[in-house]
Design an enzyme around this catalytic site. Structure first.
Site, short mmCIF file in Angstrom:
data_model
loop_
_atom_site.label_atom_id
_atom_site.label_comp_id
_atom_site.label_asym_id
_atom_site.label_seq_id
_atom_site.Cartn_x
_atom_site.Cartn_y
_atom_site.Cartn_z
N HIS A 283 19.96 -36.68 -1.26
CA HIS A 283 19.05 -36.82 0.22
C HIS A 283 17.45 -36.53 -0.47
O HIS A 283 16.90 -35.48 0.71
CB HIS A 283 19.23 -36.06 1.59
CG HIS A 283 20.94 -36.29 2.40
ND1 HIS A 283 20.80 -37.73 2.58
CD2 HIS A 283 21.93 -36.22 2.09
CE1 HIS A 283 21.51 -37.58 2.75
NE2 HIS A 283 22.36 -37.15 3.09
N GLU B 185 18.90 -17.99 -2.75
CA GLU B 185 18.55 -16.27 -3.23
C GLU B 185 18.05 -16.57 -5.42
O GLU B 185 17.05 -15.81 -5.25
CB GLU B 185 19.36 -15.32 -3.08
CG GLU B 185 19.82 -14.15 -3.99
CD GLU B 185 18.37 -13.76 -3.63
OE1 GLU B 185 17.94 -11.97 -4.05
OE2 GLU B 185 17.66 -13.66 -2.91
N GLU C 148 10.00 -15.31 -8.22
CA GLU C 148 9.11 -14.23 -8.31
C GLU C 148 9.33 -13.16 -9.56
O GLU C 148 8.35 -12.76 -9.46
CB GLU C 148 10.32 -13.15 -7.77
CG GLU C 148 10.19 -13.07 -5.79
CD GLU C 148 11.85 -12.14 -5.04
OE1 GLU C 148 11.09 -11.65 -4.19
OE2 GLU C 148 12.49 -11.76 -5.83
N TRP D 45 -3.26 -2.33 -1.57
CA TRP D 45 -2.63 -4.22 -1.76
C TRP D 45 -3.77 -4.88 -1.44
O TRP D 45 -3.91 -4.51 0.23
CB TRP D 45 -1.17 -4.25 -1.34
CG TRP D 45 -0.88 -5.64 -1.71
CD1 TRP D 45 0.27 -6.10 -3.27
CD2 TRP D 45 -0.97 -7.02 -1.28
NE1 TRP D 45 0.46 -6.63 -3.00
CE2 TRP D 45 0.20 -7.90 -2.01
CE3 TRP D 45 -0.95 -7.42 0.23
CZ2 TRP D 45 1.02 -8.97 -1.30
CZ3 TRP D 45 -0.48 -8.78 1.31
CH2 TRP D 45 0.17 -9.34 0.06
N ARG E 167 6.15 -0.38 -4.36
CA ARG E 167 5.48 -1.13 -3.47
C ARG E 167 4.54 -2.31 -3.31
O ARG E 167 4.24 -2.88 -2.92
CB ARG E 167 4.71 -0.05 -2.60
CG ARG E 167 5.88 1.43 -1.88
CD ARG E 167 5.06 2.49 -0.93
NE ARG E 167 4.59 1.47 -0.07
CZ ARG E 167 5.34 1.75 1.26
NH1 ARG E 167 5.83 2.84 1.88
NH2 ARG E 167 5.04 1.46 2.47
N ASN F 165 -2.67 1.91 5.16
CA ASN F 165 -2.00 1.17 5.42
C ASN F 165 -2.36 0.53 6.70
O ASN F 165 -1.80 0.63 7.59
CB ASN F 165 -1.05 1.70 4.88
CG ASN F 165 0.57 0.12 4.84
OD1 ASN F 165 0.16 -0.40 4.32
ND2 ASN F 165 1.86 0.58 4.92
N GLY F 166 -2.38 -0.78 6.38
CA GLY F 166 -2.44 -1.90 7.43
C GLY F 166 -3.21 -2.52 7.72
O GLY F 166 -4.17 -3.08 6.83
N LYS G 296 14.80 -15.05 -6.92
CA LYS G 296 14.77 -14.23 -8.35
C LYS G 296 13.87 -14.81 -9.14
O LYS G 296 12.97 -14.01 -9.40
CB LYS G 296 15.95 -13.53 -8.40
CG LYS G 296 17.02 -12.95 -7.65
CD LYS G 296 15.89 -11.33 -7.03
CE LYS G 296 16.26 -11.19 -6.08
NZ LYS G 296 15.62 -11.79 -4.83
N CYS H 53 0.92 -1.62 0.27
CA CYS H 53 -0.36 -0.28 0.09
C CYS H 53 0.64 1.09 -0.26
O CYS H 53 2.16 1.30 0.82
CB CYS H 53 -0.14 -0.06 1.42
SG CYS H 53 -2.04 -0.93 1.27
N LYS I 30 6.52 -4.75 -1.91
CA LYS I 30 8.42 -4.22 -1.72
C LYS I 30 8.38 -4.22 -0.46
O LYS I 30 8.98 -4.55 -0.34
CB LYS I 30 8.80 -3.43 -2.59
CG LYS I 30 10.18 -2.43 -1.97
CD LYS I 30 10.94 -3.67 -3.14
CE LYS I 30 12.17 -2.96 -3.21
NZ LYS I 30 13.22 -3.35 -3.40
#
Length: 604
Positions: A500, A477, A484, A74, A27, A98-99, A481, A2, A599
């Protein structure tokens, strides 16, 4: 998550609101909207999807008014729809928020029983109704705000617009970030300094429990109890021109290519040009910690894992790396003679902030590793180290990640120097530190080869990433990426763990992307790769220069500049970022704003 903007000005507010919302797109959001006051009426426009859809509604039918609020949403409570998009209006009040209001249902039920009608499915709408109810009591704005804040439970940052005070905004925060800005002809409030770039030249960051009442000429700040407070005023040096793609197609591409510069700036934050420890780092080293705990989430967590390899092997200091969202819920052991490092690009990640506060309550010293000066984690930590990466707009972190690694390696060097440990090795690593920007620039020239690889894997349903030692977290990572931004399923594993379980996933033409360092792990990793090849894997290897003669069996080999084996995780970050980026471009996904992602995660 948001984005919020509010402006009270001597000029029409619409253009300020829209330009700020465009800067807040990084964001993550699924709808947007603005509201203004003109001739004692609210005027509002909302739209699902991108801000261009909102602009389409405003084109030819702009909103008049010298004051207004705007929002990129969002979705949390309620589906993605114009009805649930902000601003929300109740009577003579409009709000953006926001929240998460944790007790919203209780509040909503009470207000409905009193005849209040709700339009949306959101938790946010209760804030508008509460303010409308309080302001009908003929009390001051300060009293009304205090009354509302006493009712609300949860995380929030909100701005209130009122018909009866058509040049005034109310703003408040608890756990979610909010900044007040002062310009030559206006006052504004936004989610961060980026929202206010080019609008205001001064910034004030509210602290938890703070609220503000602002007109175009005056800002009044109060704490939760209604006491007048002063907060530090900072210069807003962010340039809107910098927050643009420049000649690049996407922000992610731009930020990948900025890394030689951002790493150089971050090194200068840690060390002077003649190799002396910076003042900020020196204060931390003098604490002489007996252990280190790293708190982080997502990409920052993987940076912390690499830092653990460095510090434990080179400094002989125990390090634990904790997922922020889990840490405070399991009653962890906390070494009060240690240090807690909170790593966060935004400095506002709610899970990392709360984990740091939990640790700080025991008396342990805390260190913020952040990219945002003045952020909440920065302000609350005992010490701060700054990743000088500049504004990172793309949701998928790239330059902030390598800057975090640079900070952690620099800290490792300084800790070892202070303890007199591994001095010959540390001296070589420190000498190599200043060569990283050049090596990263050289790695970026591999872009064309990586595009060819990306075009080959774009149709894959899944990929595996393999690494050993500090390249194991980097494989995690790399997988993050790729998933994402390209939406291809990807998993990272230690190459030593292949037998394993992960080897069961290997099938004909499955891309297996291996990170191979010029170190003592390489022989065993190469054996693991041959096992994958024998089962039909398509092998893609990113390897340090110097071991290429041992891996000529791979389908694709990208040779990386080699400086020092401890530096390899930073250099090897570049090809995994480029591979994710170009695969996403080839697939046509929304590279900078991947679906469902934000973000900065500012609610738990």
């Amino acid at each position: 998550m948001c984005g919020i903007i509010g402006v009270t000005s001597k000029d029409d507010a619409q253009d300020y609101l829209i330009s700020s919302l465009q800067r807040l797109e990084y964001r993550g959001y699924d709808s947007s909207g603005i509201a203004t006051i003109h001739k004692n009426r609210f005027y509002s426009r909302k739209a699902e999807g991108k801000i261009k859809n909102l602009n389409g509604k405003l084109s030819g039918n702009p909103l008049k008014g010298l004051i207004g609020i705007g929002h990129t949403r969002w979705a949390t409570h309620g589906s993605v729809s114009e009805l649930n998009a902000h601003p929300h209006i109740a009577g003579k009040v409009a709000i953006v928020h926001n929240g998460i209001i944790e007790n919203f249902q209780e509040i909503k039920d009470r207000l409905i029983s009193k005849g209040r009608i709700f339009i949306s499915q959101t938790d946010s709408e209760v804030i508008a109704h509460l303010f409308d109810e309080e302001l009908n009591k003929n009390i001051t704005l300060k009293e009304a705000t205090q009354n509302v804040l006493r009712i609300l439970d949860g995380a929030y940052a909100f701005v209130v617009l009122m018909l009866d005070d058509p040049d005034t905004l109310i703003a408040a925060r608890n756990a979610s970030p909010l900044a007040i800005g002062k310009g030559d002809t206006l006052c504004a409030v936004g989610s961060d300094g980026i929202a206010l770039a080019g609008i205001t030249n001064q910034l004030i960051f509210l602290e938890d429990g703070d609220f503000a009442i602002l007109s175009k000429n005056k800002i009044s700040l109060f704490d939760f109890n209604g006491n007048s407070v002063q907060r530090e005023v900072k210069s807003n040096t962010l340039d809107p021109a910098v927050i643009s793609k420049g000649n690049h197609k996407h922000f992610m591409e731009k930020e990948i290519y900025e890394q030689p510069e951002t790493i150089a700036h971050t090194i200068s934050e840690m060390y002077t040009s003649d190799g002396r420890v910076s003042e900020n780092l020196d204060k931390i080293i003098k604490e002489k910690p007996k252990s280190i705990t790293i708190l982080a989430a997502g990409t920052s967590y993987y940076a912390g894992m690499i830092g653990k390899y460095w510090i434990e092997s080179l400094v002989n200091l125990p390090v634990s790396v904790e997922t922020s969202s889990e840490y405070r819920y399991r009653s962890p052991f906390i070494d009060t003679e240690g240090l807690v490092l909170a790593i966060s690009q935004s400095g506002e990640s709610i899970d990392t902030l709360m984990a740091m506060r939990y640790a700080a309550d025991t008396g342990v010293k805390t260190v913020a590793i952040v990219n945002s000066l003045g952020s909440t984690i920065d302000r609350e930590a005992n010490f701060s180290l700054y990743t000088r990466a500049g504004a990172e707009i793309a949701v998928a972190s790239t330059k902030a990640f390598t800057a975090q690694l640079t900070i952690l390696l620099s800290m490792c060097i300084a800790l070892a120097e202070d303890r007199g440990i591994n001095q010959e090795k540390i001296s070589a690593i420190k000498s190599s530190l200043f060569k990283i920007p050049g090596a990263v620039a050289k790695a970026l020239t591999l872009d064309g080869k990586i595009i060819d690889i990306a075009n080959n894997i774009m149709k894959s349903n899944s990929c595996l990433y393999l690494g050993r030692g500090p390249l194991y977290p980097l494989s995690l990572e790399g997988a993050l990426k790729l998933k994402e931004v390209s939406y291809i399923h990807a998993e990272g594993f230690s190459a030593g763990e292949m037998k394993h379980g992960p080897i069961a996933l290997i099938e004909e033409d499955l891309p297996v992307i291996s990170l191979l360092a010029k170190d003592h792990h390489s022989i065993k990793t190469i054996s693991n790769l041959r096992e994958a090849l024998a089962r039909g894997a398509k092998l893609i290897i990113f390897a340090d220069e110097g071991i290429e003669n041992n891996i000529d069996f791979a389908h694709e080999i990208i040779r990386l500049p080699f400086i020092n084996e401890e530096i390899t995780p930073i250099i090897a970050s570049i090809p995994i970022q480029l591979l994710a980026y170009h695969t996403a471009v080839a697939k046509g996904t929304d590279v900078d704003q991947p679906k469902n992602l934000a973000k900065s995660v500012t609610v738990e």
